[in-house]
Design a protein around this motif. Structure first.
Motif, mmCIF file in Angstrom:
data_model
loop_
_atom_site.group_PDB
_atom_site.id
_atom_site.type_symbol
_atom_site.label_atom_id
_atom_site.label_comp_id
_atom_site.label_asym_id
_atom_site.label_seq_id
_atom_site.Cartn_x
_atom_site.Cartn_y
_atom_site.Cartn_z
ATOM 1 N N GLY A 185 0.021 10.199 -10.857
ATOM 2 C CA GLY A 185 0.367 9.950 -9.456
ATOM 3 C C GLY A 185 0.163 8.497 -9.050
ATOM 4 N N VAL B 172 6.812 3.250 2.924
ATOM 5 C CA VAL B 172 6.889 1.830 2.598
ATOM 6 C C VAL B 172 7.310 1.108 3.868
ATOM 7 C CG1 VAL B 172 8.151 0.057 1.311
ATOM 8 C CG2 VAL B 172 7.407 2.139 0.149
ATOM 9 N N GLU C 103 -7.296 -6.544 -6.485
ATOM 10 C CA GLU C 103 -7.805 -5.894 -5.281
ATOM 11 C C GLU C 103 -8.175 -6.960 -4.253
ATOM 12 O OE1 GLU C 103 -10.830 -2.922 -5.751
ATOM 13 O OE2 GLU C 103 -10.760 -2.418 -3.607
ATOM 14 N N VAL C 104 -7.695 -6.755 -3.025
ATOM 15 C CA VAL C 104 -8.008 -7.672 -1.928
ATOM 16 C C VAL C 104 -9.260 -7.148 -1.234
ATOM 17 C CG1 VAL C 104 -7.144 -8.787 0.148
ATOM 18 C CG2 VAL C 104 -5.521 -8.025 -1.597
ATOM 19 N N THR D 183 14.586 3.425 0.928
ATOM 20 C CA THR D 183 13.526 3.226 -0.067
ATOM 21 C C THR D 183 13.553 4.401 -1.035
ATOM 22 O OG1 THR D 183 12.155 2.265 1.694
ATOM 23 C CG2 THR D 183 11.083 2.707 -0.411
ATOM 24 N N LEU E 145 2.436 -5.319 -1.755
ATOM 25 C CA LEU E 145 1.107 -4.826 -1.409
ATOM 26 C C LEU E 145 1.049 -3.321 -1.587
ATOM 27 C CD1 LEU E 145 0.909 -7.035 1.743
ATOM 28 C CD2 LEU E 145 -0.814 -7.116 -0.073
ATOM 29 N N LEU E 146 -0.131 -2.837 -1.928
ATOM 30 C CA LEU E 146 -0.381 -1.405 -1.996
ATOM 31 C C LEU E 146 -1.622 -1.171 -1.148
ATOM 32 C CD1 LEU E 146 -0.356 0.797 -5.195
ATOM 33 C CD2 LEU E 146 -2.052 1.101 -3.420
ATOM 34 N N VAL F 20 6.690 -1.838 -8.189
ATOM 35 C CA VAL F 20 7.807 -1.763 -7.250
ATOM 36 C C VAL F 20 8.875 -2.716 -7.765
ATOM 37 C CG1 VAL F 20 8.604 -2.327 -4.915
ATOM 38 C CG2 VAL F 20 6.436 -1.130 -5.232
ATOM 39 N N VAL G 187 3.355 -0.613 0.084
ATOM 40 C CA VAL G 187 3.380 0.807 -0.256
ATOM 41 C C VAL G 187 2.114 1.428 0.325
ATOM 42 C CG1 VAL G 187 3.481 2.496 -2.114
ATOM 43 C CG2 VAL G 187 4.577 0.258 -2.409
ATOM 44 N N SER H 144 -8.525 0.545 0.941
ATOM 45 C CA SER H 144 -8.485 -0.543 -0.047
ATOM 46 C C SER H 144 -7.073 -1.122 -0.088
ATOM 47 C CB SER H 144 -8.917 -0.049 -1.441
ATOM 48 O OG SER H 144 -8.190 1.105 -1.812
ATOM 49 N N VAL H 145 -6.999 -2.370 -0.532
ATOM 50 C CA VAL H 145 -5.728 -3.088 -0.556
ATOM 51 C C VAL H 145 -5.547 -3.741 -1.926
ATOM 52 C CG1 VAL H 145 -4.381 -4.978 0.474
ATOM 53 C CG2 VAL H 145 -5.870 -3.575 1.925
ATOM 54 N N ASP I 222 13.533 8.126 1.142
ATOM 55 C CA ASP I 222 12.750 8.254 2.376
ATOM 56 C C ASP I 222 13.642 8.563 3.584
ATOM 57 O OD1 ASP I 222 13.876 5.812 3.040
ATOM 58 O OD2 ASP I 222 12.004 4.989 3.801
ATOM 59 N N GLY J 18 -3.579 10.514 -3.035
ATOM 60 C CA GLY J 18 -2.863 9.580 -3.905
ATOM 61 C C GLY J 18 -1.370 9.567 -3.665
ATOM 62 N N LEU K 114 11.664 6.505 -4.318
ATOM 63 C CA LEU K 114 10.416 6.771 -5.033
ATOM 64 C C LEU K 114 10.789 7.497 -6.313
ATOM 65 C CD1 LEU K 114 7.145 8.196 -3.467
ATOM 66 C CD2 LEU K 114 7.973 8.926 -5.691
ATOM 67 N N PHE L 145 -0.406 -3.304 -10.039
ATOM 68 C CA PHE L 145 -1.322 -3.500 -8.903
ATOM 69 C C PHE L 145 -2.766 -3.636 -9.373
ATOM 70 C CE2 PHE L 145 2.477 -1.646 -7.144
ATOM 71 C CZ PHE L 145 2.685 -2.438 -6.035
ATOM 72 N N VAL M 96 0.714 4.531 -8.480
ATOM 73 C CA VAL M 96 1.842 3.629 -8.307
ATOM 74 C C VAL M 96 1.785 2.586 -9.420
ATOM 75 C CG1 VAL M 96 2.947 1.936 -6.809
ATOM 76 C CG2 VAL M 96 1.862 3.964 -5.814
ATOM 77 N N VAL N 78 9.743 2.494 -5.542
ATOM 78 C CA VAL N 78 8.330 2.643 -5.909
ATOM 79 C C VAL N 78 8.278 3.519 -7.152
ATOM 80 C CG1 VAL N 78 6.062 3.417 -5.146
ATOM 81 C CG2 VAL N 78 7.700 2.550 -3.462
ATOM 82 N N VAL O 17 -0.375 4.453 0.598
ATOM 83 C CA VAL O 17 -0.767 5.611 -0.203
ATOM 84 C C VAL O 17 -1.905 6.353 0.501
ATOM 85 C CG1 VAL O 17 -1.882 6.274 -2.394
ATOM 86 C CG2 VAL O 17 -0.059 4.550 -2.381
ATOM 87 N N VAL P 93 2.265 8.774 -2.109
ATOM 88 C CA VAL P 93 2.920 7.689 -1.386
ATOM 89 C C VAL P 93 3.417 8.245 -0.048
ATOM 90 C CG1 VAL P 93 4.804 6.018 -1.376
ATOM 91 C CG2 VAL P 93 3.611 6.548 -3.518
#
Lengths: 127, 127
Positions: free
Chosen positions: A20, B25, A99-100, A76, B77-78, A25, B13, B67-68, A71, B20, A78, A96, A22, A13, B15, B22
């Protein structure tokens, strides 16, 4: 202790050290990880091209590594970077940008979380 | 447009929406993604247990989805969340508590980026 590459490529990531956010990836194999640690710039393994990939070598948008974290499972990474340009191949700052939402997936117009003057002032006060 | 699950599991990811940072994952299959969108809490596919995993179902540490986002390639995906407890199974707030330095890998003592009173004030001013 070291990253566990026994299961294959590890996701990395990439975070903008200043804001800060993201940015992207990508994946590292052990060689990409070692190159990243040695050179202070990000190196990945491109799954589509199946080769080592020095981020910025073609575009000029190198990422200067500020700090690296692993991690709890050691599978993983970062990486906090100072980007020398957009992270995304589309020219956007971050990959990114979709937006979904309940109404579907739409492109984000205003990029969120960009470090602004307020954040900078606060960072100064804190340091 | 939708996430591309054709190549298998997608990394997500996670967050902290407030700070903000991370947090972790994990991986989603299409079912986990749909459950996440439907319920507003994070669901993953556990690669070790090979089963659907509702984050918090055992620990109580649910993550409330704010939010996605989807990346340019639609294969990452975040998810910005309000965590109801630590993200990590070790009890730490974030899974990324090992820092890789020139002298080796060491546990981070002070967790960085935690939202403090200054940030909260600034957020209020901005909103």
């Amino acid at each position: 202790m070291k990253p566990d590459f026994s299961k294959g490529l590890l996701p990395a990531v990439i975070v903008d050290d200043l804001s800060g956010d993201v940015l992207m990836v990508a994946y590292m194999d052990e060689t990409a990880y070692q190159k990243t640690m040695e050179t202070g710039q990000t190196w990945f393994y491109s799954r589509s091209r199946q080769e080592l990939w020095h981020k910025g070598a073609t575009s000029g948008n190198y990422q200067s590594v500020q700090s690296v974290f692993l991690d709890c499972d050691r599978d993983t990474l970062l990486v906090r970077v100072n980007p020398q340009g957009p992270a995304c191949h589309t020219g956007k700052r971050s990959c990114f940008f979709y937006e979904v939402t309940g109404e579907g997936i739409k492109e984000v117009q205003k990029e969120k979380g960009k470090k602004n003057i307020f954040d900078q002032v606060i960072t100064e006060i804190q340091n």
